[in-house]
Design a protein around this motif. Structure first.
Motif, PDB file in Angstrom:
ATOM      1  N   LEU A 168       0.841  -1.217   0.000  1.00  0.00           N
ATOM      2  CA  LEU A 168       0.000   0.000   0.000  1.00  0.00           C
ATOM      3  C   LEU A 168       0.866   1.254   0.000  1.00  0.00           C
ATOM      4  CD1 LEU A 168      -2.719   1.396   0.198  1.00  0.00           C
ATOM      5  CD2 LEU A 168      -2.593   1.170   2.701  1.00  0.00           C
ATOM      6  N   ALA A 169       1.838   1.276   0.879  1.00  0.00           N
ATOM      7  CA  ALA A 169       2.677   2.486   1.013  1.00  0.00           C
ATOM      8  C   ALA A 169       3.410   2.783  -0.284  1.00  0.00           C
ATOM      9  CB  ALA A 169       3.670   2.299   2.149  1.00  0.00           C
ATOM     10  N   TYR A 170       3.952   1.746  -0.927  1.00  0.00           N
ATOM     11  CA  TYR A 170       4.729   2.009  -2.139  1.00  0.00           C
ATOM     12  C   TYR A 170       3.817   2.411  -3.309  1.00  0.00           C
ATOM     13  CZ  TYR A 170       7.908   1.832  -6.022  1.00  0.00           C
ATOM     14  OH  TYR A 170       8.634   2.180  -7.134  1.00  0.00           O
ATOM     15  N   ASN A 171       2.646   1.776  -3.427  1.00  0.00           N
ATOM     16  CA  ASN A 171       1.746   2.175  -4.527  1.00  0.00           C
ATOM     17  C   ASN A 171       1.218   3.589  -4.308  1.00  0.00           C
ATOM     18  OD1 ASN A 171       1.130   0.027  -6.713  1.00  0.00           O
ATOM     19  ND2 ASN A 171       1.364  -1.148  -4.821  1.00  0.00           N
ATOM     20  N   GLU A 172       1.025   3.968  -3.052  1.00  0.00           N
ATOM     21  CA  GLU A 172       0.634   5.375  -2.786  1.00  0.00           C
ATOM     22  C   GLU A 172       1.752   6.302  -3.246  1.00  0.00           C
ATOM     23  OE1 GLU A 172      -0.169   5.600   1.377  1.00  0.00           O
ATOM     24  OE2 GLU A 172      -2.325   5.160   1.141  1.00  0.00           O
ATOM     25  N   SER A 205       3.664  -5.988  -5.254  1.00  0.00           N
ATOM     26  CA  SER A 205       2.510  -5.954  -6.182  1.00  0.00           C
ATOM     27  C   SER A 205       2.290  -4.525  -6.643  1.00  0.00           C
ATOM     28  CB  SER A 205       1.253  -6.435  -5.458  1.00  0.00           C
ATOM     29  OG  SER A 205       1.421  -7.793  -5.118  1.00  0.00           O
ATOM     30  N   TYR A 206       2.323  -4.369  -7.931  1.00  0.00           N
ATOM     31  CA  TYR A 206       2.077  -3.037  -8.510  1.00  0.00           C
ATOM     32  C   TYR A 206       0.585  -2.925  -8.831  1.00  0.00           C
ATOM     33  CZ  TYR A 206       7.176  -3.285  -9.437  1.00  0.00           C
ATOM     34  OH  TYR A 206       8.540  -3.433  -9.335  1.00  0.00           O
ATOM     35  N   TYR A 207      -0.011  -1.806  -8.453  1.00  0.00           N
ATOM     36  CA  TYR A 207      -1.448  -1.600  -8.735  1.00  0.00           C
ATOM     37  C   TYR A 207      -1.616  -1.069 -10.159  1.00  0.00           C
ATOM     38  CZ  TYR A 207      -2.236  -2.009  -3.640  1.00  0.00           C
ATOM     39  OH  TYR A 207      -2.285  -2.440  -2.339  1.00  0.00           O
ATOM     40  N   PHE A 208      -1.321  -1.912 -11.149  1.00  0.00           N
ATOM     41  CA  PHE A 208      -1.310  -1.455 -12.543  1.00  0.00           C
ATOM     42  C   PHE A 208      -2.641  -0.831 -12.947  1.00  0.00           C
ATOM     43  CE2 PHE A 208       2.802  -2.472 -13.587  1.00  0.00           C
ATOM     44  CZ  PHE A 208       3.142  -3.792 -13.362  1.00  0.00           C
ATOM     45  N   SER A 209      -3.752  -1.396 -12.528  1.00  0.00           N
ATOM     46  CA  SER A 209      -5.055  -0.825 -12.949  1.00  0.00           C
ATOM     47  C   SER A 209      -5.182   0.614 -12.450  1.00  0.00           C
ATOM     48  CB  SER A 209      -6.209  -1.662 -12.393  1.00  0.00           C
ATOM     49  OG  SER A 209      -6.048  -2.999 -12.811  1.00  0.00           O
ATOM     50  N   ASP A 210      -4.736   0.848 -11.213  1.00  0.00           N
ATOM     51  CA  ASP A 210      -4.783   2.223 -10.664  1.00  0.00           C
ATOM     52  C   ASP A 210      -3.813   3.117 -11.439  1.00  0.00           C
ATOM     53  OD1 ASP A 210      -5.228   0.097  -8.510  1.00  0.00           O
ATOM     54  OD2 ASP A 210      -6.105   1.888  -7.571  1.00  0.00           O
ATOM     55  N   TRP A 211      -2.616   2.583 -11.716  1.00  0.00           N
ATOM     56  CA  TRP A 211      -1.599   3.376 -12.424  1.00  0.00           C
ATOM     57  C   TRP A 211      -2.141   3.775 -13.802  1.00  0.00           C
ATOM     58  CZ3 TRP A 211       3.841   0.622 -11.870  1.00  0.00           C
ATOM     59  CH2 TRP A 211       4.115   0.401 -10.517  1.00  0.00           C
ATOM     60  N   PHE A 212      -2.669   2.788 -14.512  1.00  0.00           N
ATOM     61  CA  PHE A 212      -3.104   3.060 -15.899  1.00  0.00           C
ATOM     62  C   PHE A 212      -4.286   4.036 -15.894  1.00  0.00           C
ATOM     63  CE2 PHE A 212      -1.533  -1.426 -17.409  1.00  0.00           C
ATOM     64  CZ  PHE A 212      -0.225  -1.025 -17.201  1.00  0.00           C
ATOM     65  N   ALA A 213      -5.199   3.839 -14.941  1.00  0.00           N
ATOM     66  CA  ALA A 213      -6.364   4.735 -14.884  1.00  0.00           C
ATOM     67  C   ALA A 213      -5.918   6.166 -14.578  1.00  0.00           C
ATOM     68  CB  ALA A 213      -7.344   4.230 -13.823  1.00  0.00           C
ATOM     69  N   MET A 214      -4.963   6.290 -13.660  1.00  0.00           N
ATOM     70  CA  MET A 214      -4.461   7.624 -13.285  1.00  0.00           C
ATOM     71  C   MET A 214      -3.786   8.286 -14.492  1.00  0.00           C
ATOM     72  SD  MET A 214      -3.979   9.909 -10.968  1.00  0.00           S
ATOM     73  CE  MET A 214      -4.326   9.085  -9.408  1.00  0.00           C
ATOM     74  N   VAL A 215      -2.986   7.504 -15.218  1.00  0.00           N
ATOM     75  CA  VAL A 215      -2.267   8.053 -16.389  1.00  0.00           C
ATOM     76  C   VAL A 215      -3.269   8.571 -17.415  1.00  0.00           C
ATOM     77  CG1 VAL A 215      -0.840   7.415 -18.373  1.00  0.00           C
ATOM     78  CG2 VAL A 215      -0.197   6.639 -16.082  1.00  0.00           C
ATOM     79  N   LYS A 216      -4.278   7.765 -17.710  1.00  0.00           N
ATOM     80  CA  LYS A 216      -5.260   8.144 -18.731  1.00  0.00           C
ATOM     81  C   LYS A 216      -6.115   9.318 -18.282  1.00  0.00           C
ATOM     82  CE  LYS A 216      -4.345   5.097 -21.966  1.00  0.00           C
ATOM     83  NZ  LYS A 216      -3.945   5.469 -23.341  1.00  0.00           N
TER      84      LYS A 216
END
Ligand code: OTN
Length: 492
Positions: A168-172, A205-216
């Motif tokens: 959690l901390a790293y994905n934040e 674990s990388y939160y790719f769905s969050d990353w991609f949504a944020m990027v878009k």
């Protein structure tokens, strides 16, 4: 009985289509284009594909410690370029007609080239500009006046930050840095998620769905690179060699970033792929990704080999030219890049087929339609194209280039391009010279370049034959070229 029925309705439909096209021509209205075959590229993917060669800049502590993977324990004081000039980077790119540059804003060592609010492991703690500098800002500010677009590389793997391995901390933290880079530096056209990670790296674990949504959400026309896309895929090697075939389509859901055992799938793509995720070939001008005093740029011969096997196989070449420890692109690298692009211009700026006559097996909408073979010689390599008659992939579709000169045609490279805006179609094709087959190959895509194995050939008639396709083939451009640098014997 049912089979007969289907066959009858198919023949009836085809006949009706031909009749309607005939009538529309008589009534002076145009025959519509053929249906697209899905999946299709997005606007941003089409723009990216036409860039052909783009530039990577690996720059950071590794530039000063002569390493490729920093440990994360480097002191920010190692980062001290004495003459950093991003305008020189942009000028080098512009001189090579490069329209997109991607900078490693943070590599695996976790050091940020911008003064991130979320860590002190950045330029803010370096002696460069007394800690008040921002390399990312200088990078985007230097690109803009030259009309060069920018991209950023933000390493998911972070060997410095203690939050890494704490999910959690790293994905934040990572998402906060994504917001800094994509909110504060203008338009970003590509973001690069490297899947590299050491074998002994902590599980994360990388939160790719969050990353991609944020990027878009933050960037309207950005392409996201990772092994699995979602917009651009890795080609599966760092040598710049795509596969044959090489499809822009894959089944994205079956892939994960950094996964093992997917390199061949990435290298070749999938003709039945459900998503348009074209391949990018990332290759460095030197052995390493970062600048090292002991290394030198690759030879022109090697770079042209890479060009034919990347751009010449339906890919974009992401060519890494790393700034050195003064913060400048070394002159020998700049010269090599300019030489490389000049050689490409020498080979492809003239099309030896330009003044030839053209013939085709058939033409959609008849002789007066907008789908004639002459479209393969214009400058639009996407939206004007030769289209055979009919809607099905089957049939013997061919297009012919006939010399109008006494001396005939003399070439050693054939260039074929599909109208990929309506989907990638060609599965197999052959090329004949005066009735003799000189090429037998697979897919085409945005661009396929064939260097004739026997070297320079001469003749009167070149015929390109589509022997298998997913749908009716649409050829947007054809070229015959003479590559003076190509030595088929490999001796030079
Ligand atoms: O040591 N490596 O991590 C490595 C060696 C050879 C080729 C690739 C890699 S890492 C690899 O880099 C790719 C981009 O070049 C992608 O980011 C992959 O996800 C990553 O695993």
């Amino acid at each position: 009985m049912a089979e007969m029925g289907h066959r009858f309705s198919f023949i009836f439909t085809l006949t009706l289509l031909h009749f309607l096209h005939f009538c529309s021509a008589k009534l002076g209205v145009s025959t519509p284009p053929p249906l697209p075959i899905l999946p299709l590229p997005s606007f941003s993917q089409l723009k990216w594909q036409q860039r052909e060669v783009i530039m990577f800049l690996h720059f950071g502590p590794n530039t000063f410690t002569d390493s490729e993977w920093g440990t994360g324990r480097e002191s920010p004081t190692v980062f001290n370029p004495t003459a950093l000039d991003a305008a020189q980077w942009a000028a080098t790119a512009a001189a090579a007609n490069i329209s997109l540059m991607i900078l490693t804003a943070k590599h695996h060592d976790g050091f940020c080239l911008w003064p991130s609010k979320y860590t002190t492991h950045s330029v803010s703690r370096s002696p460069w500009k007394n800690g008040h500098g921002d390399v990312v800002k200088e990078f985007v500010d230097a690109a803009a006046p030259r009309g060069i677009d920018v991209g950023v590389y933000l390493s998911p793997w972070d060997r410095h930050d203690r939050r890494y391995s704490h999910e959690l901390a790293y994905n934040e933290y990572y998402l906060a840095q994504l917001q800094e880079l994509l909110n504060n530096y203008g338009n970003v056209r590509e973001i690069w998620f490297d899947g590299a990670k050491g074998k002994n790296a902590p599980n994360m674990s990388y939160y790719f769905s969050d990353w991609f949504a944020m990027v878009k959400e933050l960037q309207s026309s950005i392409n996201i690179f990772s092994d699995a896309g979602p917009d651009i895929r890795w080609v599966g090697d760092e040598n710049g060699f795509a596969g044959t075939p090489c499809w822009s389509t894959i089944n994205r859901s079956s892939l994960a970033i950094g996964a093992e055992g997917i390199t061949q799938y990435l290298n070749e793509g999938d003709p039945e792929g459900t998503h348009w995720v074209p391949p990018e070939c990332d290759v460095s001008i030197r052995n390493g990704w970062f600048w090292h005093k002991s290394e030198s740029p690759k030879s022109l011969k090697t770079l042209l080999e890479i060009y034919y096997n990347s751009v010449g196989r339906n890919c974009v070449l992401l060519f890494n030219v790393p700034p050195n420890s003064t913060g400048l692109i070394a002159q020998e690298d700049a010269h090599t890049l300019t030489q490389f692009k000049a050689a490409i211009h020498t080979i492809f700026s003239s099309n030896l087929a330009q003044n030839c006559s053209l013939r085709a097996s058939s033409q959609r909408g008849g002789k007066e339609s907008a789908f004639g073979p002459e479209n393969v010689l214009d400058n639009d390599h996407l939206w004007t194209y030769w289209a055979p008659r009919g809607a099905d992939a089957g049939g013997d579709h061919w297009i012919e280039i006939r010399s109008q000169q006494k001396q005939g045609l003399r070439f050693n490279v054939v260039r074929i391009q599909e109208a990929i805006g309506l989907g990638q179609r060609i599965k197999r094709h052959e090329i004949y010279l005066d009735g003799k087959r000189i090429v037998e190959e697979s897919s085409v895509g945005y661009k396929r370049l064939h260097r004739i194995k026997s070297g320079v050939v001469c003749g009167e008639v070149v015929r390109v034959r589509i022997t298998e396709a997913r749908a009716v083939p649409l050829i947007s451009s054809l070229g015959l070229h003479l590559d003076p640098f190509w030595d088929p014997t490999g001796l030079s």
